[in-house]
Design a protein around this motif. Sequence first.
Motif, short mmCIF file in Angstrom:
data_model
loop_
_atom_site.label_atom_id
_atom_site.label_comp_id
_atom_site.label_asym_id
_atom_site.label_seq_id
_atom_site.Cartn_x
_atom_site.Cartn_y
_atom_site.Cartn_z
N ASP A 205 0.72 -1.28 -0.14
CA ASP A 205 -0.01 0.00 -0.06
C ASP A 205 0.98 1.34 0.01
N GLU A 206 1.77 1.21 0.64
CA GLU A 206 2.84 2.52 0.84
C GLU A 206 3.36 2.66 -0.57
N ILE A 207 3.71 1.67 -1.14
CA ILE A 207 4.59 1.52 -2.63
C ILE A 207 3.39 2.21 -3.57
N ILE A 208 2.14 1.80 -3.61
CA ILE A 208 1.14 2.28 -4.35
C ILE A 208 1.04 3.99 -4.02
N SER A 209 1.09 4.14 -2.80
CA SER A 209 0.70 5.73 -2.57
C SER A 209 1.91 6.57 -2.70
N LYS A 210 3.06 5.88 -2.46
CA LYS A 210 4.05 6.94 -2.63
C LYS A 210 4.63 6.84 -4.33
N GLN A 211 4.24 5.94 -5.12
CA GLN A 211 4.62 5.89 -6.41
C GLN A 211 6.26 5.84 -6.53
N GLU A 212 6.84 5.29 -5.63
CA GLU A 212 8.41 5.03 -5.67
C GLU A 212 8.84 3.92 -4.97
N PHE A 213 9.94 3.33 -5.31
CA PHE A 213 10.40 2.16 -4.70
C PHE A 213 11.68 1.76 -5.32
N ASP A 214 12.72 1.87 -4.32
CA ASP A 214 13.89 1.24 -4.75
C ASP A 214 14.35 -0.16 -4.59
N VAL A 215 15.03 -0.72 -5.70
CA VAL A 215 15.53 -2.14 -5.88
C VAL A 215 16.96 -2.16 -6.12
N PHE A 216 17.69 -2.56 -5.33
CA PHE A 216 19.27 -2.50 -5.39
C PHE A 216 19.89 -1.13 -5.53
N GLY A 217 19.20 -0.35 -4.78
CA GLY A 217 19.57 1.00 -4.61
C GLY A 217 19.15 2.20 -5.65
N GLU A 218 18.43 1.55 -6.66
CA GLU A 218 17.91 2.43 -7.73
C GLU A 218 16.25 2.34 -7.80
N PRO A 219 15.72 3.31 -8.24
CA PRO A 219 14.27 3.40 -8.37
C PRO A 219 13.62 2.33 -9.31
N ALA A 220 12.77 1.79 -8.97
CA ALA A 220 11.99 1.02 -10.11
C ALA A 220 11.45 1.93 -11.10
N MET A 221 11.65 1.63 -12.64
CA MET A 221 11.32 2.51 -13.52
C MET A 221 9.89 1.94 -13.83
N VAL A 222 8.99 2.80 -13.39
CA VAL A 222 7.49 2.58 -13.26
C VAL A 222 6.67 3.77 -13.63
N GLY A 223 5.68 3.63 -14.66
CA GLY A 223 5.06 4.88 -14.89
C GLY A 223 4.57 4.74 -16.15
N THR A 224 4.25 6.12 -16.91
CA THR A 224 3.83 5.97 -18.34
C THR A 224 5.23 5.94 -19.27
N PRO A 225 5.15 5.70 -20.54
CA PRO A 225 6.17 5.65 -21.44
C PRO A 225 7.19 6.92 -21.11
N SER A 226 6.53 8.30 -20.82
CA SER A 226 7.31 9.30 -20.71
C SER A 226 7.97 9.31 -19.44
N ASP A 227 7.17 8.71 -18.22
CA ASP A 227 8.08 8.76 -17.12
C ASP A 227 9.34 7.89 -17.18
N VAL A 228 9.09 6.63 -18.04
CA VAL A 228 10.24 5.55 -18.03
C VAL A 228 11.20 6.22 -18.78
N ARG A 229 10.73 6.94 -20.03
CA ARG A 229 12.02 7.75 -21.05
C ARG A 229 12.94 8.72 -20.15
N ASP A 230 12.05 9.50 -19.19
CA ASP A 230 12.68 10.31 -18.46
C ASP A 230 13.86 9.55 -17.25
N MET A 231 13.48 8.63 -16.80
CA MET A 231 14.09 7.82 -15.90
C MET A 231 15.36 7.21 -16.33
N ILE A 232 15.12 6.54 -17.66
CA ILE A 232 16.36 6.09 -18.21
C ILE A 232 17.25 7.23 -18.61
N ALA A 233 16.82 8.30 -19.15
CA ALA A 233 17.75 9.43 -19.51
C ALA A 233 18.54 9.81 -18.39
#
Length: 275
Positions: A205-233
């Motif tokens: 529930d906290e993950i869904i609410s905050k919409q952020e979650f680190d795995v191995f010290g880096e945030p999971a790339m989750v969201g719309t295509p635009s969100d993921v493009r920005d995170m990769i960049a």
Amino acid sequence: RIRIGTFLILLPLHNPVRVAEDTATVDLMSNGRFDLGVGLGYRRQEFADQGISHTERGARLNEGIALIQRLLSDEEVTFDGKFSHLNKIRIVPPALQQPHPPIWIGAIAPKAIERAAKMGFHFQVVGPPALVEHYDSCLVAAGRNPQEYSTAQLRWVHVAKSRDQAWETCAQSLHYTASCYAKWFAEANDKPGDDAAIVGIPSVDEIISKQEFDVFGEPAMVGTPSDVRDMIADYVKRGRVTHLVCGMAMSGLAPHLIRSSMEMFAKDVIPAFRK
């Protein structure tokens, strides 16, 4: 045209002759499109279950990878080592790529990263860009040029039409994956802090609410295509990245959701980075 690779085989738990033979077979069937990725392993129980000492893993990896290189290079190998004893073993037919298919080593602990650099192999990364910086410095210390070596970073990725939908879909899977790895890291306790890896993992529930979650010290790339493009960049700007490995088939995620995410990623994310 797509390349095929392993991410990764825990080599100390395998027979190097069999790994070399399988590698050569896939390399021939794919017309030279195979990359071999191997790792040290860290879960003590995995070694105990096969009657292999956890303390031997480094020596087993070193011996095994050296044998695999020789076997894939069309050499007849006679060898009397600590773990392998070979008499005139030859892979017939040999691998297509010579002297051998590209070899990658996955590592997290500093010593394991140093081993990959000293042996002159590409680096499979799970974690922040600082790990690549350490790998590159070790390559330089070994007299190698980092620009001649590739790094493949693993990131967890899920794409959906809306950010809310993306997080609601994959939060349970991310939580499960992180919890499993935290327990395994605590079991291995290879580096400071591993024994407390499970502490502080947020609820679904906290993950869904905050919409952020680190795995191995880096945030999971989750969201719309635009969100993921920005995170990769952003990730590419923070360090040297030659390959991005996307963990999209998350534990427990329905196949149709995985496929939808992959299709959206291919259509709306990858083109932004195609050179």
